[in-house]
Design a protein around this motif. Sequence first.
Motif, PDB file in Angstrom:
ATOM      1  N   UNK A 111     -48.485  30.944  19.246  1.00 22.95           N
ATOM      2  CA  UNK A 111     -49.419  31.061  18.123  1.00 22.95           C
ATOM      3  C   UNK A 111     -50.848  31.228  18.604  1.00 22.95           C
ATOM      4  N   UNK A 112     -51.209  30.530  19.673  1.00 20.36           N
ATOM      5  CA  UNK A 112     -52.545  30.686  20.248  1.00 20.36           C
ATOM      6  C   UNK A 112     -52.769  32.130  20.689  1.00 20.36           C
ATOM      7  N   UNK A 113     -51.763  32.675  21.364  1.00 21.87           N
ATOM      8  CA  UNK A 113     -51.887  34.036  21.872  1.00 21.87           C
ATOM      9  C   UNK A 113     -52.035  35.036  20.728  1.00 21.87           C
ATOM     10  N   UNK A 114     -51.314  34.804  19.620  1.00 27.85           N
ATOM     11  CA  UNK A 114     -51.366  35.709  18.486  1.00 27.85           C
ATOM     12  C   UNK A 114     -52.698  35.649  17.756  1.00 27.85           C
ATOM     13  N   UNK A 115     -53.423  34.529  17.912  1.00 30.73           N
ATOM     14  CA  UNK A 115     -54.725  34.417  17.250  1.00 30.73           C
ATOM     15  C   UNK A 115     -55.773  35.334  17.869  1.00 30.73           C
ATOM     16  N   UNK A 116     -55.570  35.725  19.114  1.00 32.66           N
ATOM     17  CA  UNK A 116     -56.559  36.549  19.794  1.00 32.66           C
ATOM     18  C   UNK A 116     -56.764  37.860  19.040  1.00 32.66           C
ATOM     19  N   UNK A 117     -58.002  38.294  18.966  1.00 33.15           N
ATOM     20  CA  UNK A 117     -58.298  39.546  18.272  1.00 33.15           C
ATOM     21  C   UNK A 117     -57.667  40.732  19.002  1.00 33.15           C
ATOM     22  N   UNK A 167     -64.935  26.119  13.400  1.00 29.43           N
ATOM     23  CA  UNK A 167     -64.328  24.840  13.025  1.00 29.43           C
ATOM     24  C   UNK A 167     -62.958  24.645  13.666  1.00 29.43           C
ATOM     25  N   UNK A 168     -62.199  25.741  13.864  1.00 23.77           N
ATOM     26  CA  UNK A 168     -60.877  25.593  14.477  1.00 23.77           C
ATOM     27  C   UNK A 168     -60.973  25.110  15.910  1.00 23.77           C
ATOM     28  N   UNK A 169     -62.131  25.375  16.550  1.00 25.78           N
ATOM     29  CA  UNK A 169     -62.306  24.964  17.950  1.00 25.78           C
ATOM     30  C   UNK A 169     -63.116  23.680  18.069  1.00 25.78           C
ATOM     31  N   UNK A 170     -64.203  23.564  17.294  1.00 21.71           N
ATOM     32  CA  UNK A 170     -65.114  22.426  17.445  1.00 21.71           C
ATOM     33  C   UNK A 170     -64.932  21.362  16.382  1.00 21.71           C
ATOM     34  N   UNK A 171     -64.343  21.742  15.239  1.00 22.07           N
ATOM     35  CA  UNK A 171     -64.211  20.782  14.148  1.00 22.07           C
ATOM     36  C   UNK A 171     -65.425  20.718  13.248  1.00 22.07           C
ATOM     37  N   UNK A 172     -66.462  21.534  13.535  1.00 26.95           N
ATOM     38  CA  UNK A 172     -67.668  21.511  12.708  1.00 26.95           C
ATOM     39  C   UNK A 172     -67.451  22.397  11.492  1.00 26.95           C
ATOM     40  N   UNK A 223     -58.366  26.583  28.005  1.00 23.81           N
ATOM     41  CA  UNK A 223     -58.294  25.203  28.486  1.00 23.81           C
ATOM     42  C   UNK A 223     -57.404  24.376  27.563  1.00 23.81           C
ATOM     43  N   UNK A 224     -57.531  24.622  26.257  1.00 22.40           N
ATOM     44  CA  UNK A 224     -56.685  23.913  25.301  1.00 22.40           C
ATOM     45  C   UNK A 224     -55.225  24.296  25.518  1.00 22.40           C
ATOM     46  N   UNK A 618     -54.414  17.012  12.160  1.00 24.98           N
ATOM     47  CA  UNK A 618     -55.399  18.035  12.486  1.00 24.98           C
ATOM     48  C   UNK A 618     -54.967  19.397  12.013  1.00 24.98           C
ATOM     49  N   UNK A 619     -55.935  20.327  11.978  1.00 23.73           N
ATOM     50  CA  UNK A 619     -55.628  21.672  11.506  1.00 23.73           C
ATOM     51  C   UNK A 619     -56.145  22.761  12.430  1.00 23.73           C
ATOM     52  N   UNK A 620     -56.948  22.400  13.431  1.00 23.05           N
ATOM     53  CA  UNK A 620     -57.581  23.416  14.260  1.00 23.05           C
ATOM     54  C   UNK A 620     -56.944  23.574  15.629  1.00 23.05           C
ATOM     55  N   UNK A 621     -57.362  24.629  16.302  1.00 21.23           N
ATOM     56  CA  UNK A 621     -56.919  24.856  17.674  1.00 21.23           C
ATOM     57  C   UNK A 621     -57.298  23.667  18.544  1.00 21.23           C
ATOM     58  N   UNK A 622     -58.476  23.127  18.262  1.00 20.93           N
ATOM     59  CA  UNK A 622     -58.964  22.013  19.088  1.00 20.93           C
ATOM     60  C   UNK A 622     -58.126  20.757  18.934  1.00 20.93           C
TER      61      UNK A 622
END
Length: 885
Positions: A111-117, A167-172, A223-224, A618-622
């Motif tokens: 899923x991470x790989x598929x998120x890449x543009x 937000x998916x990476x930092x949560x902000x 890294x994640x 959680x909901x984000x990549x992070x």
Amino acid sequence: MTQRPVYAQTDAEVLTAVDVDPKRGLTPQQAAERLAQNGPNALAKGEKKTLVQRFLAQFKDFMIIVLLVAALVAGVVVHEWADAGIILAVVLLNAVFGVFQESKAEEAIDALAEMATPNAHVRRGGAVETIASPDLVIGDIVLLEAGDVVPADLRLLESANLKAEESALTGESVPVEKTTAPLDGTDVGIGDRTNMAFMNANITYGRGVGVVVATGMQTEVGRIAGMINAAEETTTPLQENLKQLGKSLTLMILVIAAIVFGVGLWRQAASLPEMFLTAISLAVAAIPEGLPAIVTIILALGTQKMAKRNALVRKLPAVETLGSTDIIASDKTGTLTQNKMTVEKVYYDGALHDAASGIQGGNRMMTIMNFANDTKIQEDGVMLGDPTETALVAYGQTQGFDLAAALTATPRVAEVPFDSERKLMSTVHQLEDGRFLVATKGAPDQLLRRVTGIATGDAVAPIEDADRDAILAANTGMAKQALRVLMMAYKVVDAMPATIDSASVENELIFAGLVGMIDPERPEAAKAVAEAKAAGIRPMMITGDHQDTAEAIAVRLGIIDAGEDDAVITGAQLDAQSDEEFAKNVTKYSVYARVAPEHKVRIVNAWQKRGKVVAMTGDGVNDAPALKAADIGIGMGITGTEVSKGASDMVLADDNFSTIVVAVEEGRKVFSNIQKSIQYLLSANLGEVLTLFMMTMLGWDLLAPVHILWINLVTDTFPAIALGVEPTEPGIMKQKPRGRKSNFFSGGVGQAVIWQGLLEGALTLGVYFVGITWPVHTGSAAIHADALTMAYATLGLIQLFHAFNVKSIHQSLFTVGAFRNKAFNWAILASFLLLAVTILVPGFNGLFHVTSLDWHQWATVLGAGVAIIVIVELVKLALRLRKNK
């Protein structure tokens, strides 16, 4: 000397390090060489298990190994192939369930790989090209604009009002305004690296240019991915308990079999081969061969119930793990909050108002917040734009402001775009009388300097120092509540300024008001937090957002009390503590702000080392590494990324935090029902073992293998499964979590198994003794045959009667309701009929080596069955009275 991070370097230093001319970009030859040297800009996938490997892994469990050995012994040594077949069928069924439930467990990295543009706009050889994202290399010059997904980690060289949603990476929760200047320090957190753009972030506003400084697994997302790959699969409390139970049963079985074998030989009860077969038969009888399948079925039924309540379980043991949870470490954005900026307070006419009360009188603030705004409303009503600006337009809609009609009557004719340095935005609109309205919004500290008047209702007056002090006080008050504050100002001019810029437009403005916004908590979240606390569970908030925002939301939710500042810690403060220090202090903290992914894993691990069962939402990549490291990872089904879902054990279909509390209750019920099934099975098997053991010791006739096999088949399976769907006992959510150290024998279950099993065996032996002492028929063979039949019927029926006892470990049968569970009622009836048919139906007598009993003998058998209910009820009553003293 250690090289400074790229965010602390100047543009020239970064470009020199990656050896590229920003105006021309890399040459095709340079790009090809770097691609060959560093590999594609893609994430490494974790090692995948084949279907066969996943199937074989199911047989590593200690209990399963014990059952396989039992099947081998039953078939090869005792020649009870039917028994062996049943055991093997149960084991295979358990394996199939396990493979089916875990078939999607390794989707996180995919899923991470598929998120890449898929594509990136780069400058190569002096020309702009569109290339596939995996072909990006370090040194590539990437062009960004609104709508793009960042293809790799970039150091920004140019930024024209560039904003990125991370937000998916930092949560902000709010898009980050990007800059290009070097940052001070070498330990700046991800959320504060404003001159960086990270892979998979979304560009929401403006344009920019950046140079690739990391690709693939070297990016922050990479890294994640590495952390997910490296995370060890945690063993659930259920798996640990089953493993411990398997070992305990094996030891008990071996000891009992050895005693029977040794004493039998010593008493010369039979020959060595016969005693060996007796001991093996006893060992096989002691094994609850249906236990793994029964546990699996109970868990599967639990998953179905959870699914109906929007909690989708991906791994069966997660059902029970929820019930033992001590800590719920929750992400803030999108989980506890709505992930949607919302207007909450408005300040005008010298007073602070709740947003719901609207903006009254002739105040122009509603017009200004909608006009000085770049939000686009599509035909379907969906708003496109910066979340802060869309929140203002959405608020206008709730107050009945028709933006389309207003812009038709007062069209925009000019604008001064937002600039991150001056922090203002202005638009110019032509009024129906030919004059022009200037609408300005921005940061209060910047905009107040340009204000010379103040509007109060329909009147406008020069602004005084007292007015400025009141405005600043209102701004400070809202900021302390973690509200994001914007100021609205305006003026009406007779003619369009000759030059449309900040100097000519944004001056001599009239203050209209302040707007306070926040990503609000979910309406049901506070109640869920309170329920979790009542259940002895500690809810915690872990977020990438700022400390003030996190603390304010935590107070509003009831996670911490107002003024409880010591309970809040930032990622930087966490970094300053060693693992030993943090292990000592971890119980102090309930809110973690500005944290990185590795912080979340560290928090989870710290609590686990204290023996706590940790659930992470959680909901984000992070969140993915911590979701995988936690005892149970809970992903969000709607707002969650596929990465977080893939790393989770359970997914909330409605993203509703309160669903977690519902799932916890279901998990506690599942464990309680598994305990009941285990209590029922083990006490029944102990009764069988005691009966065979004492018959051997006393030299009585032994129950045949077919008797034990049939009793196990008809009395173990159906009632044990039906006990797995018992209704929730009252007060289950007022109990403290049982924690990791508890097991299936906790809470008095172990003692109950022993004394109730001994009671079953004693009553069975008593009925056998009655059959021999007061026979109905004459002749030694007939007397012993009748007595053996009575013992067989008693051992079966007494287990069915005892099933009613274990509906509650401590409460009276009449309190919990003897017949509330319809599935249980049918299971008992079916088991009774299957047992009775072997004695009552002609033709089965010879097959099962039993005789027909008269009513006196049946009365004795039924009397023993009723006796176990009476005795157990009296013992429970005595235990309750002693506890209440």
